[in-house]
Design a protein around this motif. Sequence first.
Motif, short mmCIF file in Angstrom:
data_model
loop_
_atom_site.label_atom_id
_atom_site.label_comp_id
_atom_site.label_asym_id
_atom_site.label_seq_id
_atom_site.Cartn_x
_atom_site.Cartn_y
_atom_site.Cartn_z
N LYS A 10 0.80 -1.35 0.11
CA LYS A 10 -0.16 0.14 -0.03
C LYS A 10 0.88 1.24 -0.06
O LYS A 10 1.64 1.53 0.87
N GLU A 11 0.37 1.99 -0.94
CA GLU A 11 1.20 3.45 -1.01
C GLU A 11 1.18 4.15 0.29
O GLU A 11 2.18 4.76 0.95
N SER A 12 -0.06 4.19 1.05
CA SER A 12 -0.35 4.83 2.07
C SER A 12 0.72 4.58 3.21
O SER A 12 1.01 5.24 3.99
N ARG A 57 -12.61 -6.04 6.16
CA ARG A 57 -11.49 -6.65 5.23
C ARG A 57 -11.91 -7.86 4.40
O ARG A 57 -11.56 -7.93 3.32
N PHE A 91 -13.64 -6.20 1.55
CA PHE A 91 -12.60 -5.77 0.55
C PHE A 91 -12.12 -7.02 -0.24
O PHE A 91 -12.10 -6.73 -1.55
N TYR A 144 -12.55 -7.12 -4.56
CA TYR A 144 -11.45 -7.04 -5.25
C TYR A 144 -11.14 -8.64 -5.79
O TYR A 144 -10.66 -8.70 -7.18
N SER A 203 -3.71 9.35 -0.83
CA SER A 203 -4.19 8.68 -2.11
C SER A 203 -4.98 9.39 -3.18
O SER A 203 -5.27 9.05 -4.04
N GLY A 229 -12.23 5.03 -6.51
CA GLY A 229 -11.73 3.96 -5.60
C GLY A 229 -10.26 3.75 -5.21
O GLY A 229 -9.97 2.77 -4.40
N ARG A 230 -9.46 4.79 -5.36
CA ARG A 230 -8.00 4.65 -5.10
C ARG A 230 -7.93 4.73 -3.52
O ARG A 230 -7.10 4.20 -3.00
N SER A 237 -9.88 3.23 -1.36
CA SER A 237 -10.10 2.18 -0.63
C SER A 237 -8.76 1.24 -0.65
O SER A 237 -8.79 0.45 0.43
N LEU A 238 -8.09 1.32 -1.73
CA LEU A 238 -6.76 0.43 -1.53
C LEU A 238 -5.86 0.80 -0.69
O LEU A 238 -5.09 -0.02 -0.23
N ASN A 239 -5.88 2.00 -0.53
CA ASN A 239 -4.86 2.88 0.51
C ASN A 239 -5.54 2.76 1.92
O ASN A 239 -4.75 3.38 2.90
N CYS A 240 -6.77 2.66 2.15
CA CYS A 240 -7.32 2.72 3.45
C CYS A 240 -6.80 1.72 4.40
O CYS A 240 -6.58 0.27 3.95
N SER A 241 -6.67 1.68 5.81
CA SER A 241 -6.02 0.83 6.54
C SER A 241 -7.02 -0.21 6.71
O SER A 241 -6.57 -1.40 7.07
N GLY A 254 -9.72 -0.90 4.44
CA GLY A 254 -9.86 -1.21 3.14
C GLY A 254 -11.59 -0.94 2.88
O GLY A 254 -12.40 -1.67 2.22
N LEU A 255 -12.07 0.13 3.33
CA LEU A 255 -13.46 0.37 3.29
C LEU A 255 -13.63 1.11 1.76
O LEU A 255 -12.89 1.81 1.15
N ASN A 256 -14.82 0.44 1.00
CA ASN A 256 -15.23 1.14 -0.18
C ASN A 256 -15.98 2.17 -0.12
O ASN A 256 -17.19 2.43 -0.20
N LYS A 305 -3.08 0.57 -8.96
CA LYS A 305 -2.63 1.55 -8.01
C LYS A 305 -2.42 3.06 -8.75
O LYS A 305 -2.02 3.82 -8.19
#
Lengths: 210, 445
Positions: A60-62, A189, A192, A196, B55, B120-121, B123-127, B129-131, B369
């Motif tokens: 993850k980038e974050s 999670r 999620f 995906y 993000s 949706g970017r 969501s991928l970076n959420c701790s 994973g929330l949509n 990403k």
Amino acid sequence: MLSILRWGVIASFLICIISLIIMVLKTLSFGRKPVYAKSQGKGIRGILYAFGKGMMPWEKESTRRHILTYTGGTLYHGGIFAAFFCLFSLVMSFELSIPLKFLCSILIGLGFLSGVGLLVKRILLIPLRKISCVDDFAANLAVDVFLALALLNIFYPGLETFFYGASIILFLYIPAGKVRHCVFFFYARILFGLFYGRRGVLPRKIRFET
Amino acid sequence: MNEEKKYQKDFFEDRIENIKAEDIRKALYVFHRKLSNQSAAYLNSCLHCGLCADSCHYYLSTGEIPSIPAYKLSLIEKIFKKHFTLLGKRAPGWVKAKDLTKDLLPEWIDSLFGRCTLCGRCSLNCSVGLNIAYLIRAARGALASVGLVPPGLQSTINTAILKGNSMALPREDWIETVEWLAEELRAEVNDPQAEIPLDRKGARLLYTVNPREPMFFPLSIVAVAKIFYAAGESWTLSSEDYDVTNYGFHSGDDNVAALISGRLVRSMEKLGTQDLVLAECGHGFNSNRWEAPEWLAKKYGFDVKSIIQIVADYIQKGRLKLDPSRNPEPVTLQDPCHLVRLGGIVEEQRYILKRAVARFIEMNPNREKNFCCGGGGGQLAMPRFAKRRLEAGKIKADQIKETEAKVVASPCHNCIDQLLELNKHFDLRVKIKTVAEIVADALVI
């Protein structure tokens, strides 16, 4: 007095568990939307990704950008689990070995420092403060106090009363405030991973080798 | 600002100003109806950690706090907490719970419509994973139910509903355009028998287009026709329901979105075609491939594919012969969020470009990403947020500059429109092309 507090911890723990179960059932009562679109990947693979590789900092980038926060969060949670383990041993009246006590004190100590660090970050950074509510500060504080007393109790067993008191407050606060994410994290999670995974995005379903 | 736009703006401000209590109750009811266990779980899970901030292309380009995804989510959370959580009901100040009131509406509209492309970017970076995009779309739907969709977006939807396509292209003009394009194709491939079939029953593929193609970029249809010709494909266009776009997706109005996507299903059934092939359109792919079956509560009896999948398949099976030297300039790729991150079409476009161009350069980051170009989520149809949209495109412009490519390929007409504007605004000096156009240029027939 101690015996009453011990029972208080057990009772508050049960209240916490029952409340969380009710919350999950309430969440489920919002209904499940049936899925009609043809799947492109497997949901289960997505779930495995979500709890495995997807948790790694490089994924993850974050987390890559905020590696200190990621590390702090990881240590914080490690400390919390260690403190719960200490509480469990205390309530069940079994003595921890010296090496185990040492390990727990390290984990709890690092967890406490991380928790305080994250609280300070929340107070000092304007964007973070703007997206926070009282609950965010209170939850962090409640856990920090719990960790501090767990740590002190290892070295000064006379502080049991305070440790039990902090535990009761924490258990009662968990379902009410943001700490409920101890359950909802796993729920979200899984969703999620399913999302995906079904769409073949994570993990990536390679149909064309480039 | 011209008179019509001014009128639309005043009308909209007036609508917000004079919203009735019963409308707010209706919006709340619709919001409640849209909540599933998924959304309820998400709304119980945000940690307010703020890691999503970096993000988002909106936050990165402006640094404005209302652009932080967690902030946008908190606007929705407020309502959820107020109605569905103990602390929210008993001590709303403790968790910033709030009822949906008239004073909250302008911020909902500004943030949920004007600061999000549903990419949706976050969501991928959420701790957790929330949509977040899913929740924002649900909240947009609540606003749509009481006529609070920004006018430009709403009028695009109205056009699609009333005229059959989002550009109000009359059927006769469409048929005439296809006939003219067929002549272009014949000249291009030097074959008097080459054709662009219309309403051919029993063809293997039904190809849909973005109405901006016949209106402004008709040669992109010729490019696809050339590919089908070279592959010897059995395909057809429909004279009636051919629009791949679905702006109901952006407004969050599921009923409208179902109506629009349902037309393509009707076309498929009428013509008896085997696969529905979607033109290069990000949200069109997400809408028709993934969301429409849910809106219509229907399992399709046919496959829905992107033209990108079809072309990649042709190349893999040797049905197309490509000469990459015909595309000598360095090419980079814009990954449309709804096709890639939310659609699952990730490697196909790379597979194609690596065989169709002499030099392919990846942007960084890329694939799922990637950064949004800023044109998604209906932004191009909402002039009131145009300045912000261009500012948010800075991230993409910087990415393009970094590659030093001369051509940007994008399998999405929405992205192309935004990239054309970014090209001017940030002086990028690049050519913007669809993937099919690049493939058509490389075709050896």
